[in-house]
Design an enzyme around this catalytic site. Structure first.
Site, PDB file in Angstrom:
ATOM      1  CG  HIS A  68      -2.424 -31.015 -30.531  1.00 43.55           C
ATOM      2  ND1 HIS A  68      -2.060 -31.537 -31.756  1.00 43.55           N
ATOM      3  CD2 HIS A  68      -1.431 -30.153 -30.171  1.00 43.55           C
ATOM      4  CE1 HIS A  68      -0.894 -31.045 -32.108  1.00 43.55           C
ATOM      5  NE2 HIS A  68      -0.491 -30.194 -31.178  1.00 43.55           N
ATOM      6  NE  ARG A  69      -9.180 -35.693 -28.196  1.00 39.78           N
ATOM      7  CZ  ARG A  69     -10.347 -35.978 -27.642  1.00 39.78           C
ATOM      8  NH1 ARG A  69     -10.482 -37.104 -26.934  1.00 39.78           N
ATOM      9  NH2 ARG A  69     -11.379 -35.170 -27.761  1.00 39.78           N
TER      10      ARG A  69
END
Length: 440
Positions: free
Chosen positions: A413-414
């Site tokens: 998700h980064r």
């Protein structure tokens, strides 16, 4: 001057290696580029080449031993040079010390009185004074581990025997012969045991099967453990999945393989189509083909497609380079070759490093759906289940037989937001449900 040969770092994750076997022997001439030994890393078995020339004078690590990166393995000398005996002595002792099931270092270092004497005082007789029978042993009985074990069982005093082995070493045959000629007491003890064993043979025979086993970690398993722990504790995973209509893919593959068989060409697998679709989808959604760089996101120019391959000790992910530019047949040939060499541990480091996105397919094992753990530093991994035949509702609302595959996508998700992950999965679904597009 002496040149030390050390264990090289043959992969980016290697911390230790197993010296499988020496190709060169002591006394051999070595030229630059010669293969010295075979080394098993955490990924593959590789050839260790020489970077200097000379004569292989000393070998400190024997076949089958694990060695840390940077540890000294051997010494090269030029013609006429001699190694400093004082410097080599400690290494000679280390050479004799690897765990070899309790074996004494006499055979390997019988020419070194100091190295062979120390173990004897620890495992020899209680009386440290030399016996008249073996004055050359300097207070220790030279006997093989098996001879010592048999002597203990038969009650034979090793100090009274004359060895027939190398250097006067007492071997099993010496002990057995002595026991037969001089001892009559040992026979009674086996009789009670022989009577005792039939009393509960089945109960005793079951016990070994119930005992726990402690399996030492291989280099590969250590690396897998470290990297996946890093992945699950440092990468914020999120997961998406979609059900794919596999009917068009199945029919197209059958048609292609029938024609390929007639023409004598190789057949395609379902995984070949999935790999090609992943490469195309990653090229069309570049943020899925990226990595987290700390203070930036690294978006890769090419799709270096990694495919998880199960091997005896774990998992290897060989890489198909610039997969977005390859046809299905090229991808099929590449992965078959890479997988075969991965299973035989013959991959080169550049063939399993540098992947930008990974596919993990457990369909062959009957797994219907799962989510794979991201392979750092990548940001996306695709998990593929088996084709399941099930009733489905067609476009006209009728219930008909169909074939479905569930694809899962694990995202960092980064790097990848939900919308980007959904876009990537949508591209995968489009190309797999319209597989003829992959042939264009």
């Amino acid at each position: 001057m002496p040149i030390a040969i050390e264990m090289p770092k043959l992969s980016d994750t290697m911390t230790e290696g197993t010296l499988v076997r020496w190709i060169k022997k002591v006394g051999d001439n070595v030229a630059v580029g010669d293969v010295l030994a075979e080394v098993e890393t955490d990924k593959a078995t590789m050839e260790m080449e020489a970077f200097d020339e000379g004569i292989l004078t000393e070998i400190y690590v024997q076949d089958g031993n694990k060695v840390e990166v940077g540890q000294k393995l051997a010494i090269l000398l030029g013609k006429g040079e001699k190694i400093d005996s004082g410097a080599s002595q400690p290494v000679q002792e280390n050479k004799a010390s690897p765990e070899k099931k309790g074996e004494q270092p006499v055979a390997a270092a019988s020419k070194e009185p100091i190295a062979s004497q120390a173990p004897g005082t620890a495992k020899g007789e209680k009386n440290s004074e030399p016996t008249p029978v073996s004055p050359a042993s300097s207070g220790r009985v030279k006997a093989s581990p098996l001879a010592k074990k048999v002597a203990a069982e038969l009650g034979v005093d090793l100090g009274t025997l004359q060895g027939s082995g190398p250097g006067g070493r007492i071997v099993q045959e010496d002990v057995v012969a002595s026991g037969k000629s001089t001892t009559s007491a040992p026979p009674p003890p086996p009789k009670p045991e022989a009577v005792r064993q039939p009393a509960a043979p089945k109960a005793l025979s079951v016990m070994p099967a119930l005992e726990d086993k402690k399996l030492p970690l291989s280099g590969m398993r250590k690396t897998i453990a470290a990297r996946l722990l890093e992945s699950k504790t440092t990468i914020p995973h999120f997961y998406l999945q979609a059900e794919i209509d596999a009917e068009p893919l199945t029919h197209l593959r059958q048609s292609i393989n029938a024609a390929a068989e007639t023409a004598g060409l190789g057949k395609l697998t379902v995984n070949d189509f999935i790999l090609k679709a992943t490469a195309v989808a990653a090229a069309r959604v570049p943020l899925a083909n990226a990595a987290f760089g700390g203070d930036s996101i690294i978006q890769f120019a090419n799709v270096q497609l990694a495919c998880a391959v199960a091997v005896e000790e774990g998992l290897v992910t060989p890489v198909i380079r610039e997969a977005q530019n390859k046809s299905i047949s090229q991808i099929s040939a590449a992965i078959k070759d890479l997988a075969a060499r991965a299973r035989s541990k013959k991959l080169k480091p550049e063939e399993y490093q540098g992947g930008t996105i990974t596919v993990s397919n457990l369909g062959a094992y009957g797994v219907e759906q799962f989510y794979a753990i991201i392979n750092p530093p990548q940001a996306v991994i695709v998990s593929v289940g088996t084709i399941v035949k099930k009733p489905v509702i067609n476009a006209t609302g009728q219930i008909v037989p169909g074939q479905r595959i569930i694809l899962g996508v694990s995202c960092d998700h980064r790097v990848v937001d939900g919308a980007v992950g959904a876009q990537f999965l949508g591209e995968l679904k489009k190309f797999l449900e319209n597989p003829t597009l992959l042939l264009l």
